[in-house]
Design a protein around this motif. Structure first.
Motif, PDB file in Angstrom:
ATOM      1  N   MET A 214       0.761  -1.222   0.128  1.00  0.00           N
ATOM      2  CA  MET A 214      -0.354   0.456   0.123  1.00  0.00           C
ATOM      3  C   MET A 214       0.873   1.051  -0.156  1.00  0.00           C
ATOM      4  O   MET A 214       1.496   1.289   0.561  1.00  0.00           O
ATOM      5  CB  MET A 214      -0.848   0.405   1.275  1.00  0.00           C
ATOM      6  N   ILE A 215       0.728   2.019  -0.717  1.00  0.00           N
ATOM      7  CA  ILE A 215       0.948   3.770  -1.046  1.00  0.00           C
ATOM      8  C   ILE A 215       0.474   4.495  -0.975  1.00  0.00           C
ATOM      9  O   ILE A 215      -0.874   4.834  -1.025  1.00  0.00           O
ATOM     10  CB  ILE A 215       1.826   3.447  -2.840  1.00  0.00           C
ATOM     11  N   TYR A 216       0.761   5.129   0.353  1.00  0.00           N
ATOM     12  CA  TYR A 216      -0.190   6.167   0.772  1.00  0.00           C
ATOM     13  C   TYR A 216       0.714   7.604  -0.063  1.00  0.00           C
ATOM     14  O   TYR A 216       1.501   7.640   0.234  1.00  0.00           O
ATOM     15  CB  TYR A 216       0.363   6.867   2.590  1.00  0.00           C
ATOM     16  N   GLN A 251      -1.572  -0.879  -3.724  1.00  0.00           N
ATOM     17  CA  GLN A 251      -2.715  -0.256  -3.866  1.00  0.00           C
ATOM     18  C   GLN A 251      -3.081   1.478  -3.189  1.00  0.00           C
ATOM     19  O   GLN A 251      -0.973   1.301  -2.032  1.00  0.00           O
ATOM     20  CB  GLN A 251      -3.429  -0.311  -2.140  1.00  0.00           C
ATOM     21  N   ILE A 252      -2.893   2.372  -4.040  1.00  0.00           N
ATOM     22  CA  ILE A 252      -2.499   3.701  -4.466  1.00  0.00           C
ATOM     23  C   ILE A 252      -4.079   4.173  -2.964  1.00  0.00           C
ATOM     24  O   ILE A 252      -4.741   4.602  -3.518  1.00  0.00           O
ATOM     25  CB  ILE A 252      -2.841   3.944  -5.670  1.00  0.00           C
ATOM     26  N   VAL A 253      -3.224   4.767  -1.836  1.00  0.00           N
ATOM     27  CA  VAL A 253      -4.091   5.448  -0.742  1.00  0.00           C
ATOM     28  C   VAL A 253      -4.361   6.580  -0.659  1.00  0.00           C
ATOM     29  O   VAL A 253      -3.446   7.173   0.092  1.00  0.00           O
ATOM     30  CB  VAL A 253      -4.426   4.392   0.284  1.00  0.00           C
ATOM     31  N   PRO A 254      -5.232   7.362  -0.245  1.00  0.00           N
ATOM     32  CA  PRO A 254      -4.972   8.174   0.307  1.00  0.00           C
ATOM     33  C   PRO A 254      -5.014   8.553   1.526  1.00  0.00           C
ATOM     34  O   PRO A 254      -5.407   7.537   2.419  1.00  0.00           O
ATOM     35  CB  PRO A 254      -6.708   9.296   0.249  1.00  0.00           C
ATOM     36  N   THR A 255      -4.014   9.494   2.561  1.00  0.00           N
ATOM     37  CA  THR A 255      -4.127   9.015   3.776  1.00  0.00           C
ATOM     38  C   THR A 255      -4.835   9.270   4.739  1.00  0.00           C
ATOM     39  O   THR A 255      -4.817   8.675   5.701  1.00  0.00           O
ATOM     40  CB  THR A 255      -2.508   9.535   4.175  1.00  0.00           C
TER      41      THR A 255
END
Length: 296
Positions: A214-216, A251-255
Protein backbone atom coordinates in the motif's frame (compact mmCIF):
# COMPACT_ATOMS: atom_id res chain seq x y z
CA UNK A 1 8.25 10.77 2.22
CA UNK A 2 5.80 8.10 1.11
CA UNK A 3 4.54 5.52 3.58
CA UNK A 4 4.55 2.06 1.97
CA UNK A 5 3.23 -0.82 4.05
CA UNK A 6 2.50 -4.52 3.48
CA UNK A 7 -1.16 -5.51 3.17
CA UNK A 8 -2.01 -9.16 3.88
CA UNK A 9 -5.28 -10.83 2.90
CA UNK A 10 -6.59 -13.57 5.20
CA UNK A 11 -9.66 -15.75 4.91
CA UNK A 12 -10.96 -15.40 8.50
CA UNK A 13 -7.82 -15.44 10.67
CA UNK A 14 -6.63 -11.81 10.55
CA UNK A 15 -7.58 -11.04 14.16
CA UNK A 16 -6.02 -14.22 15.54
CA UNK A 17 -2.89 -13.68 13.46
CA UNK A 18 -2.56 -10.05 14.59
CA UNK A 19 -2.83 -11.09 18.24
CA UNK A 20 -0.28 -13.87 17.75
CA UNK A 21 2.29 -11.67 15.99
CA UNK A 22 1.98 -8.76 18.43
CA UNK A 23 2.64 -11.26 21.23
CA UNK A 24 5.81 -12.51 19.52
CA UNK A 25 7.53 -9.39 18.23
CA UNK A 26 8.77 -6.47 20.32
CA UNK A 27 7.62 -2.92 19.58
CA UNK A 28 4.30 -4.29 18.29
CA UNK A 29 0.68 -3.33 18.81
CA UNK A 30 -2.71 -3.22 17.12
CA UNK A 31 -3.43 0.35 15.97
CA UNK A 32 -7.12 0.07 15.04
CA UNK A 33 -9.77 -2.34 13.79
CA UNK A 34 -12.86 -1.68 11.72
CA UNK A 35 -15.49 -3.61 9.76
CA UNK A 36 -16.63 -2.76 6.23
CA UNK A 37 -20.09 -4.05 5.31
CA UNK A 38 -21.61 -4.52 1.89
CA UNK A 39 -18.44 -5.48 -0.01
CA UNK A 40 -18.34 -8.27 -2.64
CA UNK A 41 -16.88 -10.46 0.15
CA UNK A 42 -19.65 -9.49 2.57
CA UNK A 43 -18.57 -7.82 5.81
CA UNK A 44 -14.79 -7.66 5.93
CA UNK A 45 -12.53 -6.81 8.84
CA UNK A 46 -9.57 -4.43 8.52
CA UNK A 47 -6.82 -4.45 11.16
CA UNK A 48 -3.99 -1.94 11.20
CA UNK A 49 -1.01 -2.98 13.32
CA UNK A 50 2.66 -2.42 13.97
CA UNK A 51 5.27 -5.20 14.19
CA UNK A 52 8.79 -4.22 15.26
CA UNK A 53 8.02 -0.67 14.18
CA UNK A 54 6.82 -1.71 10.69
CA UNK A 55 3.17 -0.96 9.94
CA UNK A 56 0.97 -3.64 8.35
CA UNK A 57 -2.65 -3.86 7.37
CA UNK A 58 -4.49 -7.19 7.65
CA UNK A 59 -7.78 -7.97 5.91
CA UNK A 60 -10.35 -10.70 6.51
CA UNK A 61 -12.10 -11.15 3.15
CA UNK A 62 -12.61 -14.87 2.52
CA UNK A 63 -10.65 -17.28 0.27
CA UNK A 64 -8.92 -16.08 -2.88
CA UNK A 65 -5.41 -17.49 -3.39
CA UNK A 66 -2.72 -18.85 -1.07
CA UNK A 67 -0.23 -16.68 0.77
CA UNK A 68 3.20 -17.78 -0.37
CA UNK A 69 6.94 -17.04 0.01
CA UNK A 70 7.08 -14.57 -2.91
CA UNK A 71 6.58 -12.12 -0.04
CA UNK A 72 8.55 -12.72 3.14
CA UNK A 73 9.51 -10.54 6.08
CA UNK A 74 13.19 -10.35 7.01
CA UNK A 75 13.97 -9.98 10.72
CA UNK A 76 17.41 -8.64 11.69
CA UNK A 77 18.55 -9.84 15.12
CA UNK A 78 21.59 -8.62 17.01
CA UNK A 79 22.25 -11.99 18.66
CA UNK A 80 22.03 -15.65 17.67
CA UNK A 81 19.94 -16.24 20.81
CA UNK A 82 17.30 -13.82 19.51
CA UNK A 83 17.23 -15.68 16.18
CA UNK A 84 16.65 -18.96 18.01
CA UNK A 85 13.94 -17.42 20.21
CA UNK A 86 11.92 -16.11 17.27
CA UNK A 87 12.40 -19.33 15.31
CA UNK A 88 10.93 -21.39 18.16
CA UNK A 89 7.90 -19.10 18.26
CA UNK A 90 7.25 -18.91 14.51
CA UNK A 91 7.87 -22.58 13.67
CA UNK A 92 4.90 -23.67 15.84
CA UNK A 93 2.35 -25.10 13.42
CA UNK A 94 4.57 -24.12 10.49
CA UNK A 95 7.47 -25.54 8.52
CA UNK A 96 11.08 -24.75 7.71
CA UNK A 97 11.81 -23.50 4.19
CA UNK A 98 15.53 -23.13 4.99
CA UNK A 99 16.55 -24.82 8.27
CA UNK A 100 18.01 -22.82 11.12
CA UNK A 101 21.77 -23.03 10.58
CA UNK A 102 24.97 -21.17 9.71
CA UNK A 103 25.15 -19.87 6.13
CA UNK A 104 27.81 -17.92 4.20
CA UNK A 105 25.73 -14.75 4.51
CA UNK A 106 24.82 -15.11 8.20
CA UNK A 107 26.13 -16.99 11.21
CA UNK A 108 22.53 -17.80 12.21
CA UNK A 109 19.65 -17.85 9.72
CA UNK A 110 16.40 -19.67 9.08
CA UNK A 111 13.44 -19.20 6.71
CA UNK A 112 10.13 -20.35 8.15
CA UNK A 113 6.58 -20.59 6.80
CA UNK A 114 4.31 -20.04 9.80
CA UNK A 115 0.89 -21.44 10.68
CA UNK A 116 -0.86 -18.56 8.87
CA UNK A 117 1.09 -19.01 5.63
CA UNK A 118 3.42 -16.03 6.12
CA UNK A 119 7.15 -16.41 5.51
CA UNK A 120 9.82 -15.01 7.82
CA UNK A 121 13.56 -14.84 7.23
CA UNK A 122 15.22 -14.58 10.63
CA UNK A 123 18.91 -13.73 10.61
CA UNK A 124 21.78 -12.52 12.74
CA UNK A 125 22.61 -9.07 11.38
CA UNK A 126 26.36 -9.45 11.83
CA UNK A 127 26.54 -5.99 13.33
CA UNK A 128 25.24 -4.31 10.18
CA UNK A 129 22.72 -1.56 10.81
CA UNK A 130 19.61 -2.47 8.85
CA UNK A 131 15.88 -2.10 9.37
CA UNK A 132 14.57 -4.46 12.07
CA UNK A 133 11.75 -5.87 9.90
CA UNK A 134 11.96 -5.58 6.13
CA UNK A 135 9.51 -6.72 3.41
CA UNK A 136 11.39 -9.03 1.02
CA UNK A 137 10.05 -9.86 -2.45
CA UNK A 138 11.17 -12.92 -4.41
CA UNK A 139 10.82 -12.64 -8.21
CA UNK A 140 9.99 -16.09 -9.58
CA UNK A 141 8.53 -17.65 -12.75
CA UNK A 142 7.97 -14.95 -15.42
CA UNK A 143 9.16 -12.24 -13.02
CA UNK A 144 12.52 -13.95 -12.38
CA UNK A 145 15.39 -11.81 -13.59
CA UNK A 146 13.42 -8.56 -13.31
CA UNK A 147 14.05 -7.69 -9.65
CA UNK A 148 16.65 -5.02 -10.45
CA UNK A 149 14.48 -3.45 -13.13
CA UNK A 150 11.57 -3.25 -10.68
CA UNK A 151 13.80 -1.85 -7.92
CA UNK A 152 15.21 0.89 -10.14
CA UNK A 153 11.72 1.77 -11.42
CA UNK A 154 10.55 2.28 -7.83
CA UNK A 155 13.57 4.34 -6.81
CA UNK A 156 12.93 6.62 -9.79
CA UNK A 157 9.18 6.77 -9.14
CA UNK A 158 9.46 7.69 -5.47
CA UNK A 159 12.34 10.06 -6.18
CA UNK A 160 14.13 9.47 -2.89
CA UNK A 161 15.88 6.13 -2.70
CA UNK A 162 19.05 4.16 -3.27
CA UNK A 163 20.58 0.72 -3.01
CA UNK A 164 22.24 0.50 0.40
CA UNK A 165 26.04 0.34 0.08
CA UNK A 166 27.34 -3.19 0.57
CA UNK A 167 23.89 -4.74 0.18
CA UNK A 168 23.83 -6.00 -3.39
CA UNK A 169 24.89 -9.48 -4.51
CA UNK A 170 24.45 -10.87 -8.01
CA UNK A 171 23.93 -14.44 -9.18
CA UNK A 172 27.13 -15.98 -10.56
CA UNK A 173 27.42 -17.89 -13.81
CA UNK A 174 26.61 -21.58 -13.90
CA UNK A 175 23.42 -21.64 -11.85
CA UNK A 176 19.74 -21.63 -12.75
CA UNK A 177 19.62 -17.83 -12.56
CA UNK A 178 20.93 -15.63 -15.33
CA UNK A 179 24.39 -14.32 -14.43
CA UNK A 180 24.23 -10.84 -12.95
CA UNK A 181 20.61 -10.93 -11.80
CA UNK A 182 19.88 -10.08 -8.19
CA UNK A 183 20.67 -12.68 -5.60
CA UNK A 184 19.95 -10.05 -2.96
CA UNK A 185 19.54 -6.28 -2.90
CA UNK A 186 18.50 -4.09 0.02
CA UNK A 187 17.36 -0.60 -0.91
CA UNK A 188 15.45 2.27 0.59
CA UNK A 189 12.47 4.27 -0.58
CA UNK A 190 12.39 7.38 1.58
CA UNK A 191 13.19 6.08 5.07
CA UNK A 192 11.87 2.55 4.47
CA UNK A 193 13.95 -0.45 3.43
CA UNK A 194 13.00 -3.29 1.11
CA UNK A 195 14.76 -6.42 -0.14
CA UNK A 196 14.35 -7.75 -3.71
CA UNK A 197 15.68 -11.11 -4.94
CA UNK A 198 15.55 -13.13 -8.16
CA UNK A 199 15.06 -16.89 -8.26
CA UNK A 200 14.82 -18.87 -11.51
CA UNK A 201 14.39 -22.16 -9.64
CA UNK A 202 11.12 -23.83 -10.63
CA UNK A 203 9.03 -22.43 -7.78
CA UNK A 204 5.34 -23.27 -7.81
CA UNK A 205 4.47 -19.79 -6.51
CA UNK A 206 4.64 -16.18 -7.63
CA UNK A 207 3.09 -12.85 -6.65
CA UNK A 208 -0.67 -12.65 -6.09
CA UNK A 209 -3.20 -10.36 -4.40
CA UNK A 210 -2.93 -12.07 -1.01
CA UNK A 211 0.11 -9.92 -0.24
CA UNK A 212 0.38 -6.44 -1.67
CA UNK A 213 2.00 -3.10 -0.93
CA UNK A 214 0.00 0.00 0.00
CA UNK A 215 1.35 3.42 -1.01
CA UNK A 216 -0.19 6.32 0.89
CA UNK A 217 -0.53 9.57 -1.07
CA UNK A 218 -1.78 13.07 -0.31
CA UNK A 219 -3.41 14.29 -3.51
CA UNK A 220 -5.46 13.20 -6.51
CA UNK A 221 -2.52 14.10 -8.74
CA UNK A 222 -0.36 11.62 -6.82
CA UNK A 223 -3.02 8.92 -7.18
CA UNK A 224 -2.94 9.40 -10.94
CA UNK A 225 0.86 9.56 -11.09
CA UNK A 226 1.45 6.37 -9.11
CA UNK A 227 -1.41 4.50 -10.77
CA UNK A 228 -0.21 5.46 -14.26
CA UNK A 229 3.34 4.39 -13.41
CA UNK A 230 2.47 1.06 -11.79
CA UNK A 231 -0.68 -0.21 -13.49
CA UNK A 232 -0.01 -2.66 -16.32
CA UNK A 233 -3.12 -4.87 -16.03
CA UNK A 234 -6.16 -2.62 -16.63
CA UNK A 235 -8.67 -5.25 -15.50
CA UNK A 236 -6.93 -5.43 -12.10
CA UNK A 237 -7.72 -1.79 -11.33
CA UNK A 238 -10.38 -1.75 -8.61
CA UNK A 239 -10.81 0.22 -5.39
CA UNK A 240 -7.31 1.66 -5.67
CA UNK A 241 -5.65 -1.67 -6.51
CA UNK A 242 -3.27 -1.94 -9.48
CA UNK A 243 -0.98 -4.70 -10.73
CA UNK A 244 2.45 -3.87 -12.14
CA UNK A 245 4.48 -5.37 -14.99
CA UNK A 246 5.98 -8.01 -12.67
CA UNK A 247 2.70 -9.19 -11.12
CA UNK A 248 3.08 -7.27 -7.85
CA UNK A 249 -0.21 -5.89 -6.51
CA UNK A 250 -0.23 -2.32 -5.18
CA UNK A 251 -2.86 -0.21 -3.47
CA UNK A 252 -2.74 3.55 -4.05
CA UNK A 253 -4.46 4.93 -0.97
CA UNK A 254 -5.22 8.49 0.24
CA UNK A 255 -3.63 9.13 3.63
CA UNK A 256 -7.04 10.21 4.96
CA UNK A 257 -8.48 6.73 4.45
CA UNK A 258 -6.98 5.27 7.63
CA UNK A 259 -8.19 8.22 9.69
CA UNK A 260 -11.70 7.92 8.28
CA UNK A 261 -11.80 4.17 8.89
CA UNK A 262 -10.29 4.43 12.38
CA UNK A 263 -12.41 7.32 13.68
CA UNK A 264 -15.57 7.20 11.58
CA UNK A 265 -18.97 6.17 12.90
CA UNK A 266 -20.57 3.03 11.43
CA UNK A 267 -22.75 5.27 9.24
CA UNK A 268 -19.78 7.31 7.99
CA UNK A 269 -17.78 4.17 7.23
CA UNK A 270 -20.70 2.60 5.40
CA UNK A 271 -21.07 5.68 3.19
CA UNK A 272 -17.32 5.55 2.54
CA UNK A 273 -17.50 1.88 1.52
CA UNK A 274 -20.39 2.44 -0.85
CA UNK A 275 -18.51 5.34 -2.42
CA UNK A 276 -15.24 3.52 -3.07
CA UNK A 277 -16.60 0.14 -4.17
CA UNK A 278 -17.43 1.27 -7.75
CA UNK A 279 -14.16 3.21 -8.10
CA UNK A 280 -11.20 1.92 -10.06
CA UNK A 281 -8.86 4.63 -8.79
CA UNK A 282 -9.67 6.37 -5.54
CA UNK A 283 -11.32 9.79 -5.91
CA UNK A 284 -10.40 11.79 -2.82
CA UNK A 285 -13.06 14.50 -3.24
CA UNK A 286 -15.83 11.93 -3.69
CA UNK A 287 -14.63 9.94 -0.66
CA UNK A 288 -14.59 13.06 1.54
CA UNK A 289 -18.09 14.02 0.43
CA UNK A 290 -19.46 10.54 1.07
CA UNK A 291 -17.83 10.32 4.48
CA UNK A 292 -19.28 13.71 5.45
CA UNK A 293 -22.73 12.77 4.16
CA UNK A 294 -22.80 15.49 1.52
CA UNK A 295 -24.39 14.91 -1.86
CA UNK A 296 -21.93 14.40 -4.64
Amino acid sequence: MKKIIPHIWFETQARDAASWYTGIFKDSRILFETSLAGTPSGTVQVISLQLMGQEFQFLNAGPLFDRNPSFSYMIACSTAAEVDHLWKKLIVGGQALMPLDTYPFSERFGWVLDQYGLSWQIMHDGGRKVQALTPALLFTQKAAGHAEESMQDLIKLVGDGEVLPGHLQRHPAGGPDREGTLQYARFRLGQQEFVFMDSAIGHAFTFNEMQSLMIYVESQAEIERYSNALSRVPEAEQCGWVKDAYGISWQIVPTRMDEMMAKGSPEEIQRLVQAFLPMKRMNIAALEKAFAGRER
